[in-house]
Scaffold this active site. Sequence first.
Site, mmCIF file in Angstrom:
data_model
loop_
_atom_site.group_PDB
_atom_site.id
_atom_site.type_symbol
_atom_site.label_atom_id
_atom_site.label_comp_id
_atom_site.label_asym_id
_atom_site.label_seq_id
_atom_site.Cartn_x
_atom_site.Cartn_y
_atom_site.Cartn_z
ATOM 1 N N ARG A 74 0.823 -1.195 0.000
ATOM 2 C CA ARG A 74 0.000 0.000 0.000
ATOM 3 C C ARG A 74 0.866 1.256 0.000
ATOM 4 O O ARG A 74 0.536 2.255 -0.637
ATOM 5 C CB ARG A 74 -0.960 -0.021 1.201
ATOM 6 C CG ARG A 74 -2.047 -1.083 1.072
ATOM 7 C CD ARG A 74 -2.882 -1.164 2.321
ATOM 8 N NE ARG A 74 -3.553 0.098 2.613
ATOM 9 C CZ ARG A 74 -4.030 0.427 3.808
ATOM 10 N NH1 ARG A 74 -3.880 -0.418 4.833
ATOM 11 N NH2 ARG A 74 -4.650 1.548 4.001
ATOM 12 N N ASN A 106 -8.304 8.879 5.753
ATOM 13 C CA ASN A 106 -7.281 8.338 4.865
ATOM 14 C C ASN A 106 -5.903 8.461 5.503
ATOM 15 O O ASN A 106 -5.656 9.362 6.301
ATOM 16 C CB ASN A 106 -7.314 9.060 3.505
ATOM 17 C CG ASN A 106 -8.660 8.897 2.818
ATOM 18 O OD1 ASN A 106 -9.401 7.951 3.121
ATOM 19 N ND2 ASN A 106 -9.009 9.816 1.944
ATOM 20 N N HIS A 123 -7.054 8.467 11.440
ATOM 21 C CA HIS A 123 -6.597 7.074 11.494
ATOM 22 C C HIS A 123 -5.099 6.955 11.257
ATOM 23 O O HIS A 123 -4.616 5.887 10.884
ATOM 24 C CB HIS A 123 -7.368 6.225 10.465
ATOM 25 C CG HIS A 123 -8.806 6.049 10.835
ATOM 26 N ND1 HIS A 123 -9.776 5.740 9.915
ATOM 27 C CD2 HIS A 123 -9.458 6.196 12.016
ATOM 28 C CE1 HIS A 123 -10.954 5.659 10.523
ATOM 29 N NE2 HIS A 123 -10.793 5.945 11.806
ATOM 30 N N CYS A 151 13.196 -0.542 15.497
ATOM 31 C CA CYS A 151 13.385 0.825 15.970
ATOM 32 C C CYS A 151 14.864 1.175 16.028
ATOM 33 O O CYS A 151 15.674 0.388 16.560
ATOM 34 C CB CYS A 151 12.761 0.942 17.375
ATOM 35 S SG CYS A 151 13.015 2.536 18.154
ATOM 36 N N GLY A 191 -16.683 10.945 -0.004
ATOM 37 C CA GLY A 191 -16.014 9.690 -0.350
ATOM 38 C C GLY A 191 -15.896 8.727 0.811
ATOM 39 O O GLY A 191 -14.884 8.026 0.940
ATOM 40 N N GLU A 219 -22.129 6.740 -4.604
ATOM 41 C CA GLU A 219 -23.280 5.878 -4.277
ATOM 42 C C GLU A 219 -24.017 6.463 -3.075
ATOM 43 O O GLU A 219 -23.527 7.353 -2.394
ATOM 44 C CB GLU A 219 -22.771 4.480 -3.851
ATOM 45 C CG GLU A 219 -22.018 3.711 -4.913
ATOM 46 C CD GLU A 219 -21.314 2.473 -4.305
ATOM 47 O OE1 GLU A 219 -20.679 1.749 -5.066
ATOM 48 O OE2 GLU A 219 -21.385 2.282 -3.070
HETATM 49 C C1 BV8 Z 1 -12.516 1.809 18.031
HETATM 50 C C2 BV8 Z 1 -6.429 2.836 9.191
HETATM 51 C C3 BV8 Z 1 -12.605 1.449 20.360
HETATM 52 C C4 BV8 Z 1 -5.744 1.511 8.979
HETATM 53 C C5 BV8 Z 1 -8.788 2.285 9.458
HETATM 54 C C6 BV8 Z 1 -15.544 -4.966 17.022
HETATM 55 C C7 BV8 Z 1 -14.315 -4.886 17.661
HETATM 56 C C8 BV8 Z 1 -13.628 -3.681 17.801
HETATM 57 C C9 BV8 Z 1 -14.151 -2.527 17.261
HETATM 58 C C10 BV8 Z 1 -15.356 -2.623 16.595
HETATM 59 C C11 BV8 Z 1 -16.068 -3.805 16.485
HETATM 60 N N1 BV8 Z 1 -17.225 -3.554 15.787
HETATM 61 C C12 BV8 Z 1 -17.251 -2.253 15.454
HETATM 62 C C13 BV8 Z 1 -16.149 -1.687 15.940
HETATM 63 C C14 BV8 Z 1 -15.759 -0.333 15.817
HETATM 64 C C15 BV8 Z 1 -14.835 -0.294 14.602
HETATM 65 C C16 BV8 Z 1 -15.712 -0.185 13.372
HETATM 66 O O1 BV8 Z 1 -16.298 0.853 13.144
HETATM 67 N N2 BV8 Z 1 -15.801 -1.286 12.592
HETATM 68 C C17 BV8 Z 1 -16.629 -1.260 11.406
HETATM 69 C C18 BV8 Z 1 -16.012 -2.220 10.359
HETATM 70 C C19 BV8 Z 1 -18.036 -1.694 11.775
HETATM 71 N N3 BV8 Z 1 -14.001 0.870 14.789
HETATM 72 C C20 BV8 Z 1 -12.802 0.743 15.357
HETATM 73 O O2 BV8 Z 1 -12.281 -0.312 15.647
HETATM 74 C C21 BV8 Z 1 -12.113 2.057 15.660
HETATM 75 N N4 BV8 Z 1 -11.663 2.042 17.022
HETATM 76 O O3 BV8 Z 1 -13.701 1.653 17.931
HETATM 77 O O4 BV8 Z 1 -11.835 1.726 19.206
HETATM 78 C C22 BV8 Z 1 -11.695 1.713 21.484
HETATM 79 C C23 BV8 Z 1 -11.928 2.836 22.282
HETATM 80 C C24 BV8 Z 1 -11.077 3.062 23.348
HETATM 81 C C25 BV8 Z 1 -9.997 2.203 23.592
HETATM 82 C C26 BV8 Z 1 -9.754 1.115 22.746
HETATM 83 C C27 BV8 Z 1 -10.606 0.865 21.684
HETATM 84 C C28 BV8 Z 1 -10.896 2.243 14.785
HETATM 85 C C29 BV8 Z 1 -11.306 2.229 13.327
HETATM 86 C C30 BV8 Z 1 -10.104 2.632 12.476
HETATM 87 C C31 BV8 Z 1 -9.667 1.479 11.612
HETATM 88 N N5 BV8 Z 1 -8.599 1.929 10.707
HETATM 89 N N6 BV8 Z 1 -7.800 2.759 8.673
HETATM 90 C C32 BV8 Z 1 -5.380 1.284 7.521
HETATM 91 O O5 BV8 Z 1 -5.743 2.111 6.651
HETATM 92 O O6 BV8 Z 1 -4.706 0.263 7.254
HETATM 93 S S1 BV8 Z 1 -10.355 2.193 8.847
HETATM 94 C C33 BV8 Z 1 -10.302 2.328 7.174
HETATM 95 O O7 BV8 Z 1 -11.523 1.786 6.709
HETATM 96 C C34 BV8 Z 1 -10.325 3.747 6.654
HETATM 97 O O8 BV8 Z 1 -9.510 4.588 7.401
HETATM 98 C C35 BV8 Z 1 -11.762 4.136 6.712
HETATM 99 O O9 BV8 Z 1 -12.118 4.623 7.969
HETATM 100 C C36 BV8 Z 1 -12.443 2.811 6.509
HETATM 101 C C37 BV8 Z 1 -12.918 2.695 5.085
HETATM 102 O O10 BV8 Z 1 -14.031 3.514 5.013
HETATM 103 P P1 BV8 Z 1 -14.157 4.625 3.872
HETATM 104 O O11 BV8 Z 1 -13.047 5.599 3.995
HETATM 105 O O12 BV8 Z 1 -15.530 5.092 3.949
HETATM 106 O O13 BV8 Z 1 -13.868 3.868 2.543
HETATM 107 P P2 BV8 Z 1 -14.714 2.724 1.888
HETATM 108 O O14 BV8 Z 1 -13.793 2.023 0.966
HETATM 109 O O15 BV8 Z 1 -15.458 1.952 2.917
HETATM 110 O O16 BV8 Z 1 -15.810 3.525 1.042
HETATM 111 C C38 BV8 Z 1 -15.380 4.383 0.000
HETATM 112 C C39 BV8 Z 1 -16.563 5.265 -0.302
HETATM 113 O O17 BV8 Z 1 -16.183 6.183 -1.319
HETATM 114 C C40 BV8 Z 1 -17.762 4.495 -0.822
HETATM 115 O O18 BV8 Z 1 -18.930 4.991 -0.230
HETATM 116 C C41 BV8 Z 1 -17.744 4.793 -2.332
HETATM 117 O O19 BV8 Z 1 -19.055 4.830 -2.866
HETATM 118 C C42 BV8 Z 1 -17.137 6.169 -2.360
HETATM 119 N N7 BV8 Z 1 -16.404 6.525 -3.571
HETATM 120 C C43 BV8 Z 1 -15.649 5.716 -4.353
HETATM 121 N N8 BV8 Z 1 -15.094 6.463 -5.343
HETATM 122 C C44 BV8 Z 1 -15.496 7.752 -5.159
HETATM 123 C C45 BV8 Z 1 -16.333 7.798 -4.032
HETATM 124 N N9 BV8 Z 1 -16.901 8.934 -3.599
HETATM 125 C C46 BV8 Z 1 -16.631 10.062 -4.280
HETATM 126 N N10 BV8 Z 1 -15.833 10.107 -5.376
HETATM 127 C C47 BV8 Z 1 -15.255 8.981 -5.835
HETATM 128 N N11 BV8 Z 1 -14.471 9.031 -6.936
#
Ligand code: BV8
Length: 256
Positions: A74, A106, A123, A151, A191, A219
């Site tokens: 990546r 991002n 993130h 490190c 996005g 979408e």
């Molecule tokens: C937290 C960095 C608590 C890494 C990322 C079970 C266990 C633990 C946690 C959870 C659980 N169930 C739920 C959770 C919470 C979890 C969560 O939300 N899970 C989801 C899957 C349900 N969240 C977490 O774990 C967060 N932390 O809750 O911690 C806690 C609190 C205190 C103490 C300890 C713990 C942390 C979440 C962060 C994860 N890291 N990224 C890496 O990149 O490698 S997430 C990663 O995925 C991205 O950063 C982003 O956030 C996500 C992807 O989402 P989008 O950015 O929306 O992208 P996606 O591809 O999904 O969609 C793209 C969109 O763009 C689409 O809608 C498409 O239509 C559109 N599009 C496409 N092309 C275009 C466009 N739009 C416009 N123009 C275009 N051209």
Amino acid sequence: MTFISTPLAIAVSALRAARHVCVLTGAGISAESGVPTFRDAQTGLWAKFRPEDLATPEAFARDPRRIWEWYEWRRELVRGAQPNAGHRALAELARIVPRLTLVTQNVDSLHQRAGSEGVIEYHGNILRDRCTAEGIVTDRSPLSVTGLPECARCGELLRPDVVWFGEAIPRSALLQADVAAADSDVFMAIGTAAVVYPAAGLAERALRSGAKIIEINTESTELTPLADVALQGPSGQLLPQIVAGLREQRGQRAGL
Ligand code: BV8
């Protein structure tokens, strides 16, 4: 006479009247730069893995070599990518409205490379290494015998400086983004599929404070029903149109 306002015109009018615009971007804004979104099927070697299964502390503890291979793949994609017209339009928008706070999910630095300042990296950032023992961003030792990055200070394993699923958002980013969303009178979700929390909760935070919600996405998403304006299309096309509309209106007001 009744004016037929298009969604684009409504968005431009809301931004023209805005005091504080809070913007949340997701992987979609970088799609036109060639950086795959999380929803796109992963390509090649990674096609059989789900990001949610790789971007976790457990996956890294189980097999750091595989996780580092995914992140190096990546990183190369991100290093080879250029900011697109959507990133540049957002940097321009910050120079037009009175105040703009940019929160990005991002990890690709494309907003900064497009000229945006004060970007809140909710993130983290894939291009930085963090020491697993000291928890600080640091340089790599050139002499890692395992082939895995270590490190330069303490010799322990390094990890990418990103927030994995199940990990807390960096406290300063969490607080700054929440305050900006609550203070904003216009919130733009660009996005993002709006399914990952707590990032996805920022729009609801803004809504509770009375902000107008503008969504830009190719979408419909979970957020679309809550949006005052949902612009469907690529952000690389729609954002420059919004900025052009604002520039034109300013020109008209200044009698240019
Ligand atoms: C937290 C960095 C608590 C890494 C990322 C079970 C266990 C633990 C946690 C959870 C659980 N169930 C739920 C959770 C919470 C979890 C969560 O939300 N899970 C989801 C899957 C349900 N969240 C977490 O774990 C967060 N932390 O809750 O911690 C806690 C609190 C205190 C103490 C300890 C713990 C942390 C979440 C962060 C994860 N890291 N990224 C890496 O990149 O490698 S997430 C990663 O995925 C991205 O950063 C982003 O956030 C996500 C992807 O989402 P989008 O950015 O929306 O992208 P996606 O591809 O999904 O969609 C793209 C969109 O763009 C689409 O809608 C498409 O239509 C559109 N599009 C496409 N092309 C275009 C466009 N739009 C416009 N123009 C275009 N051209």
